[in-house]
Scaffold this active site. Structure first.
Site, PDB file in Angstrom:
ATOM      1  N   HIS A 144      -3.425   7.157   2.858  1.00  0.00           N
ATOM      2  CA  HIS A 144      -3.818   5.877   2.270  1.00  0.00           C
ATOM      3  C   HIS A 144      -5.225   5.528   2.773  1.00  0.00           C
ATOM      4  O   HIS A 144      -5.551   5.764   3.934  1.00  0.00           O
ATOM      5  CB  HIS A 144      -2.807   4.810   2.699  1.00  0.00           C
ATOM      6  CG  HIS A 144      -3.211   3.418   2.333  1.00  0.00           C
ATOM      7  ND1 HIS A 144      -3.601   3.078   1.065  1.00  0.00           N
ATOM      8  CD2 HIS A 144      -3.296   2.281   3.090  1.00  0.00           C
ATOM      9  CE1 HIS A 144      -3.906   1.785   1.043  1.00  0.00           C
ATOM     10  NE2 HIS A 144      -3.740   1.282   2.260  1.00  0.00           N
ATOM     11  N   CYS A 163       0.821  -1.228   0.000  1.00  0.00           N
ATOM     12  CA  CYS A 163       0.000   0.000   0.000  1.00  0.00           C
ATOM     13  C   CYS A 163       0.847   1.266   0.000  1.00  0.00           C
ATOM     14  O   CYS A 163       0.330   2.352  -0.266  1.00  0.00           O
ATOM     15  CB  CYS A 163      -0.952  -0.005   1.192  1.00  0.00           C
ATOM     16  SG  CYS A 163      -2.105  -1.378   1.123  1.00  0.00           S
ATOM     17  N   ASN A 199     -10.078  -0.078  -0.457  1.00  0.00           N
ATOM     18  CA  ASN A 199      -8.619  -0.016  -0.433  1.00  0.00           C
ATOM     19  C   ASN A 199      -8.084  -0.569  -1.755  1.00  0.00           C
ATOM     20  O   ASN A 199      -8.184  -1.773  -2.006  1.00  0.00           O
ATOM     21  CB  ASN A 199      -8.123  -0.842   0.769  1.00  0.00           C
ATOM     22  CG  ASN A 199      -6.610  -0.831   0.912  1.00  0.00           C
ATOM     23  OD1 ASN A 199      -5.896  -0.369   0.023  1.00  0.00           O
ATOM     24  ND2 ASN A 199      -6.123  -1.358   2.019  1.00  0.00           N
TER      25      ASN A 199
HETATM   26  O1  UT7 Z   1      -3.854  -1.280   3.548  1.00  0.00           O
HETATM   27  C1  UT7 Z   1      -2.916  -2.065   4.226  1.00  0.00           C
HETATM   28  C2  UT7 Z   1      -3.035  -1.905   5.677  1.00  0.00           C
HETATM   29  N1  UT7 Z   1      -4.282  -2.443   6.161  1.00  0.00           N
HETATM   30  C3  UT7 Z   1      -4.947  -1.793   7.094  1.00  0.00           C
HETATM   31  O2  UT7 Z   1      -4.567  -0.726   7.473  1.00  0.00           O
HETATM   32  C4  UT7 Z   1      -6.171  -2.478   7.697  1.00  0.00           C
HETATM   33  C5  UT7 Z   1      -6.103  -2.390   9.212  1.00  0.00           C
HETATM   34  N2  UT7 Z   1      -7.164  -3.108   9.892  1.00  0.00           N
HETATM   35  C6  UT7 Z   1      -8.463  -2.746   9.829  1.00  0.00           C
HETATM   36  O3  UT7 Z   1      -8.827  -1.845   9.118  1.00  0.00           O
HETATM   37  C7  UT7 Z   1      -9.435  -3.451  10.726  1.00  0.00           C
HETATM   38  O4  UT7 Z   1      -8.750  -4.191  11.704  1.00  0.00           O
HETATM   39  C8  UT7 Z   1     -10.438  -4.389   9.982  1.00  0.00           C
HETATM   40  C9  UT7 Z   1     -11.392  -3.556   9.150  1.00  0.00           C
HETATM   41  C10 UT7 Z   1      -9.664  -5.348   9.087  1.00  0.00           C
HETATM   42  C11 UT7 Z   1     -11.254  -5.189  10.992  1.00  0.00           C
HETATM   43  O5  UT7 Z   1     -11.920  -4.317  11.885  1.00  0.00           O
HETATM   44  P1  UT7 Z   1     -11.797  -4.521  13.460  1.00  0.00           P
HETATM   45  O6  UT7 Z   1     -12.647  -3.506  14.069  1.00  0.00           O
HETATM   46  O7  UT7 Z   1     -10.337  -4.530  13.810  1.00  0.00           O
HETATM   47  O8  UT7 Z   1     -12.468  -5.927  13.631  1.00  0.00           O
HETATM   48  P2  UT7 Z   1     -11.840  -7.243  14.267  1.00  0.00           P
HETATM   49  O9  UT7 Z   1     -10.954  -7.929  13.282  1.00  0.00           O
HETATM   50  O10 UT7 Z   1     -11.300  -6.938  15.612  1.00  0.00           O
HETATM   51  O11 UT7 Z   1     -13.162  -8.089  14.446  1.00  0.00           O
HETATM   52  C12 UT7 Z   1     -14.195  -7.681  15.350  1.00  0.00           C
HETATM   53  C13 UT7 Z   1     -15.372  -8.632  15.196  1.00  0.00           C
HETATM   54  C14 UT7 Z   1     -14.971 -10.101  15.222  1.00  0.00           C
HETATM   55  O12 UT7 Z   1     -15.971 -10.822  15.873  1.00  0.00           O
HETATM   56  P3  UT7 Z   1     -15.750 -11.317  17.412  1.00  0.00           P
HETATM   57  O13 UT7 Z   1     -14.518 -12.159  17.332  1.00  0.00           O
HETATM   58  O14 UT7 Z   1     -15.542 -10.056  18.185  1.00  0.00           O
HETATM   59  O15 UT7 Z   1     -16.998 -12.041  17.676  1.00  0.00           O
HETATM   60  C15 UT7 Z   1     -14.950 -10.467  13.767  1.00  0.00           C
HETATM   61  O16 UT7 Z   1     -15.213 -11.852  13.562  1.00  0.00           O
HETATM   62  O17 UT7 Z   1     -15.998  -8.397  13.925  1.00  0.00           O
HETATM   63  C16 UT7 Z   1     -16.082  -9.634  13.231  1.00  0.00           C
HETATM   64  N3  UT7 Z   1     -15.967  -9.371  11.798  1.00  0.00           N
HETATM   65  C17 UT7 Z   1     -17.025  -9.101  11.028  1.00  0.00           C
HETATM   66  N4  UT7 Z   1     -18.335  -9.021  11.284  1.00  0.00           N
HETATM   67  C18 UT7 Z   1     -19.167  -8.731  10.258  1.00  0.00           C
HETATM   68  C19 UT7 Z   1     -14.826  -9.308  11.061  1.00  0.00           C
HETATM   69  N5  UT7 Z   1     -15.134  -9.022   9.790  1.00  0.00           N
HETATM   70  C20 UT7 Z   1     -16.496  -8.892   9.741  1.00  0.00           C
HETATM   71  C21 UT7 Z   1     -17.404  -8.592   8.707  1.00  0.00           C
HETATM   72  N6  UT7 Z   1     -18.718  -8.513   9.018  1.00  0.00           N
HETATM   73  N7  UT7 Z   1     -17.006  -8.354   7.452  1.00  0.00           N
END
Ligand code: UT7
Length: 334
Positions: free
Chosen positions: A256, A116, A286
């Site tokens: 980004h 990225c 993204n």
């Molecule tokens: O471009 C390169 C660099 N990349 C980035 O900068 C991305 C950085 N990371 C992020 O933007 C975020 O961490 C994500 C968008 C990838 C994820 O968001 P988050 O708020 O960190 O969610 P999480 O991974 O901590 O997941 C929270 C909950 C989980 O459920 P439990 O375990 O709390 O029950 C996930 O299973 O949300 C759940 N979850 C979803 N629920 C509905 C994860 N993806 C989804 C989804 N829909 N698509």
């Protein structure tokens, strides 16, 4: 002797027509528009659907629109840098394919990869070629066909990414405009958290790698999120401090586009008023190396010669950094 500066003198882009909405995604995996909008800020993303079309298709469109806009004869281009994580092939380079299609035959062309951060790493590379005095016209094509490496059964990653490509022309000037300063870093601690595991020389494609779905993006989002916020903030503050820029001095802050919460957290920590922070993640998601050139392309009309821009990025590796540049022309005249 007068100092040569490298300035962006034009910008082109290509976005595929096909739209993939959150509603469509929520029929493919267990997700919802509400979750994606509140946790990431993406409403829809574009997909290059046609079979047999790779990054080179988007890159050719972006680069040919740039050449047309800047009235540049392809024979004048001396270097083509294609920055991407999703080239058409391992080899030959996508840069070589695109050069041929755009009629660029007096240049050397190569691909580079910084995930990225690909655009800002390429900008530093190209700008140094210009300021060396050896080259007069360098083009950077940066973008990704991210949907080619997205697993549409993985709800953790499939809502995040889209396809797009941008292209800029770099030329020399003695004026006080162009790339003023860059702060770039790579720290290889990111490997466990964000990668595509198979398909390279460590794990070439086998039936087993395909069965295990190792040819797709793997991301531990929370870890990446924390590093993105802190490293992007540090990079922006560092470059502003050493160039004596206050948030008031900055005309456009271009981060980004990975997550609206990352963008807002960085903007807040750096103290940039939100109206100066460029956001288009809701429309395109993204697009990896494509996000920053796409933002530049979208706000080109609003930018004036001498406007002060801060670009800031973060990606796999981890690789991140910031660029301070003074815009080179009045966008309203284009
Ligand atoms: O471009 C390169 C660099 N990349 C980035 O900068 C991305 C950085 N990371 C992020 O933007 C975020 O961490 C994500 C968008 C990838 C994820 O968001 P988050 O708020 O960190 O969610 P999480 O991974 O901590 O997941 C929270 C909950 C989980 O459920 P439990 O375990 O709390 O029950 C996930 O299973 O949300 C759940 N979850 C979803 N629920 C509905 C994860 N993806 C989804 C989804 N829909 N698509």
């Amino acid at each position: 002797m007068k100092k040569i500066n490298a300035v962006i003198t034009g910008i082109g882009a290509f976005i595929p027509d096909d739209v993939l909405t959150n509603e469509e995604l929520s029929r493919m995996v267990d997700t919802s528009d509400e979750w994606i909008m509140s946790r990431v800020g993406i409403k829809e993303r574009r997909v290059l659907k046609e079979e047999g079309k790779g990054l080179s298709y988007m890159a050719e469109k972006a680069l040919s629109s740039l050449l047309e806009k800047t009235k540049t004869d392809p024979s004048e281009i001396e270097v083509v840098i294609c920055s991407t994580t999703t080239p058409d092939f391992h080899f030959p380079s996508t840069a070589s394919i695109v050069s041929e299609r755009c009629g660029i035959r007096n240049a050397w062309a190569f691909d580079m990869e910084a995930a990225c951060s690909g655009f800002i790493f390429a900008l530093e590379t190209g700008a140094n070629m210009i300021t060396s005095g050896k080259y007069k016209k360098v083009v950077i094509v940066a973008g990704d066909k991210m949907t080619s490496i997205v697993d549409y059964t993985d709800r953790n990653t499939c809502p995040l990414f889209g396809d797009a490509c941008g292209a800029v022309l770099l030329e020399p000037t003695y004026e006080d405009i162009g790339v003023k300063d860059t702060f770039l870093r790579t720290l290889g601690i990111g490997e466990p958290y964000l990668r595509m595991t198979a398909g390279g020389s460590r794990y070439p494609a086998t039936h087993d790698t395909i069965d295990k779905r190792l040819h797709y993006i793997y991301q531990e989002g929370r870890v990446v999120f924390k590093h993105a916020v802190s490293n992007m903030t540090e990079a922006a503050l560092e470059i502003m401090e050493r160039n004596r820029l206050s948030p008031d001095d900055v005309d456009f802050f271009i981060p980004h586009q990975a997550n609206i919460r990352i963008i807002e957290a960085v903007g807040l920590r750096v103290g940039i008023p939100h109206e100066k922070v460029m956001v288009n993640i809701h429309k395109y998601g993204n697009t990896s190396a494509g996000t920053i050139p796409l933002c530049l392309w979208e706000c080109e009309k609003q930018m004036k010669k001498g406007d002060k821009l801060i670009l800031v990025s973060f990606g796999a590796g981890f690789s991140w950094g910031s660029v301070y540049l003074k815009w080179g022309y009045d966008g309203s005249q284009v």
